[in-house]
Design an enzyme around this catalytic site. Structure first.
Site, PDB file in Angstrom:
ATOM      1  N   LYS A 201       0.865  -1.250  -0.159  1.00 36.63           N
ATOM      2  CA  LYS A 201      -0.038  -0.007  -0.014  1.00 36.63           C
ATOM      3  C   LYS A 201       0.998   1.149   0.025  1.00 36.63           C
ATOM      4  CE  LYS A 201      -3.860   2.049   2.443  1.00 36.63           C
ATOM      5  NZ  LYS A 201      -4.736   2.030   3.486  1.00 36.63           N
ATOM      6  N   LYS A 255      -2.033  -1.566  -4.098  1.00 36.91           N
ATOM      7  CA  LYS A 255      -2.941  -0.485  -3.926  1.00 36.91           C
ATOM      8  C   LYS A 255      -2.119   0.813  -3.799  1.00 36.91           C
ATOM      9  CE  LYS A 255      -6.257   1.729  -0.663  1.00 36.91           C
ATOM     10  NZ  LYS A 255      -6.631   1.560   0.458  1.00 36.91           N
TER      11      LYS A 255
HETATM   12  C1  PBG Z   1      -7.511   3.140   5.056  1.00 41.05           C
HETATM   13  C2  PBG Z   1      -8.126   3.053   3.511  1.00 41.05           C
HETATM   14  C3  PBG Z   1      -7.687   3.819   2.666  1.00 41.05           C
HETATM   15  C4  PBG Z   1      -8.151   3.315   1.411  1.00 41.05           C
HETATM   16  C5  PBG Z   1      -8.873   2.194   1.899  1.00 41.05           C
HETATM   17  N1  PBG Z   1      -8.532   1.940   3.248  1.00 41.05           N
HETATM   18  C6  PBG Z   1      -7.160   5.170   2.641  1.00 41.05           C
HETATM   19  C7  PBG Z   1      -5.871   5.462   3.448  1.00 41.05           C
HETATM   20  O1  PBG Z   1      -4.953   4.729   3.550  1.00 41.05           O
HETATM   21  O2  PBG Z   1      -5.814   6.873   3.488  1.00 41.05           O
HETATM   22  C8  PBG Z   1      -8.284   4.024   0.056  1.00 41.05           C
HETATM   23  C9  PBG Z   1      -9.321   3.462  -0.806  1.00 41.05           C
HETATM   24  C10 PBG Z   1      -9.498   4.482  -1.829  1.00 41.05           C
HETATM   25  O3  PBG Z   1      -8.988   5.516  -2.052  1.00 41.05           O
HETATM   26  O4  PBG Z   1     -10.601   3.898  -2.603  1.00 41.05           O
HETATM   27  N2  PBG Z   1      -6.557   2.469   5.703  1.00 41.05           N
END
Ligand code: PBG
Length: 329
Positions: A201, A255
């Site tokens: 991530k 992601k």
């Molecule tokens: C939270 C989380 C996020 C997303 C999914 N779970 C945002 C972040 O880490 O700030 C993002 C999903 C999206 O942008 O569609 N941990």
């Protein structure tokens, strides 16, 4: 590899007709390739639009049956629940995460009771919807504490599993949390609860609209760079995935999606494990706004989604998941 030369070889021959193009297609999409994210909101009988994500809504729990019915009918294997948490319920420690009457828990119970195993339910494990500072864990001197955060994530995981969550998806990026969560679940007899680790991530600006959707956008202090990955790196992604597999992850997530197709491909080729890709909110908003303003054709949606499959993703978390039929048409 057999090669040939013009004029004996003309690659355009296979592309001449529609049937021939269909015959030789290497990748395609089916409903099985999708995970549908659903945003939850408190209250009754509400379907609330989200400014930064045109066409995506937040739903109250009583409105969920419609959405889930539709997802099942379309053959989507799994939904992902995300709560919009009211500001008054947030605090430094994100304690609302452990409230068994929070939105996610209520939604889990309702969906699980009604639909049993007709559809899978996935939930994030992270504190960001619940903290007043918008970070995924406990904050001290602008740093998100690792081991202290994991302690809370363990209870969040167990609670969600008890409420009916099928797939826990730690999206917090703390070191070592997959192994700790696996052990904790096993100890409490949730041996079959799956873990989909957001192993890779990146600290990304593509998450902006999502933070708006869950109500953490204006609260977020600083950025998430001391726990989410640096987008200049890809070797590090391999190390993250290797560790999470060792610790017990059943599947891994990469992601964001489209800017990271190289990572999806590397992870898939190296580990041969189910790889999920997240077409995140910023990707969605870019595509959707371009289309809405007549700047670009809506075929870009299908082209983007198929690129995930080509790269090697088994499935895609997408805000388009329940509109695939319209997209293909
Ligand atoms: C939270 C989380 C996020 C997303 C999914 N779970 C945002 C972040 O880490 O700030 C993002 C999903 C999206 O942008 O569609 N941990």
């Amino acid at each position: 590899m057999i090669t040939g030369k013009f004029p004996a070889l003309r690659l355009r021959r296979n592309r001449k007709t529609d049937w021939s193009r269909r015959l030789i297609e290497e990748n395609n999409l089916t409903p099985n390739d999708f995970i549908l994210p659903i945003f939850l909101i408190d209250g009754k009988n509400k379907k609330q639009s989200i400014k930064s994500m045109p066409g995506v809504y937040r739903y109250t729990i009583d409105k969920l049956d419609n959405i889930v019915d539709r997802a099942i009918k379309k053959g989507i294997p799994m939904i992902a629940l995300f709560p919009y948490t009211e500001k008054r319920k947030k605090n430094d420690l994100g304690t609302e995460a452990l409230n068994e009457n929070n939105l996610v828990c209520k939604a889990l119970q309702r969906i699980k009771n009604k639909y049993k195993n007709e559809i899978g339910i996935m939930c994030d494990v992270a504190l960001d919807p619940y903290t007043s500072h918008g970070h995924d864990g406990l904050l001290k001197n602008k740093y998100v504490l690792n081991d202290e955060t994991i302690k809370i994530l363990l209870d969040q995981s167990l609670l969600q599993a008890q409420m009916g969550c099928d797939v826990l998806a730690p999206s917090d990026m703390m070191d070592g949390r997959i192994g700790e969560i696996r052990k904790y679940l096993d100890k409490h007899n949730f041996k079959m609860t799956q873990i989909l680790s957001y192993a890779v991530k990146y600290a990304s600006s593509f998450y902006g609209p999502f933070r708006d959707a869950v109500g953490s956008k204006n609260l977020l202090k600083g950025n998430k760079k001391n726990y989410q990955m640096d987008y200049r790196n890809s070797d590090e992604a391999i190390r993250e995935v290797a560790l999470d597999i060792k610790e017990g992850a059943d599947m891994v997530m990469v992601k964001p999606g489209l800017p990271y197709l190289d990572i999806i491909k590397k992870v898939k080729e190296k580990f041969k494990i189910p790889v999920m890709a997240y077409q995140v909110s910023g990707e969605y908003s870019l595509l959707e706004n371009g289309i809405k303003n007549d700047l670009i054709d809506r075929n870009i949606i299908l082209e983007s989604l198929i690129s995930f499959k080509r790269a090697g993703a088994n499935a895609i978390v997408s805000y388009y998941a329940d509109r695939l039929d319209q997209i293909i048409k």
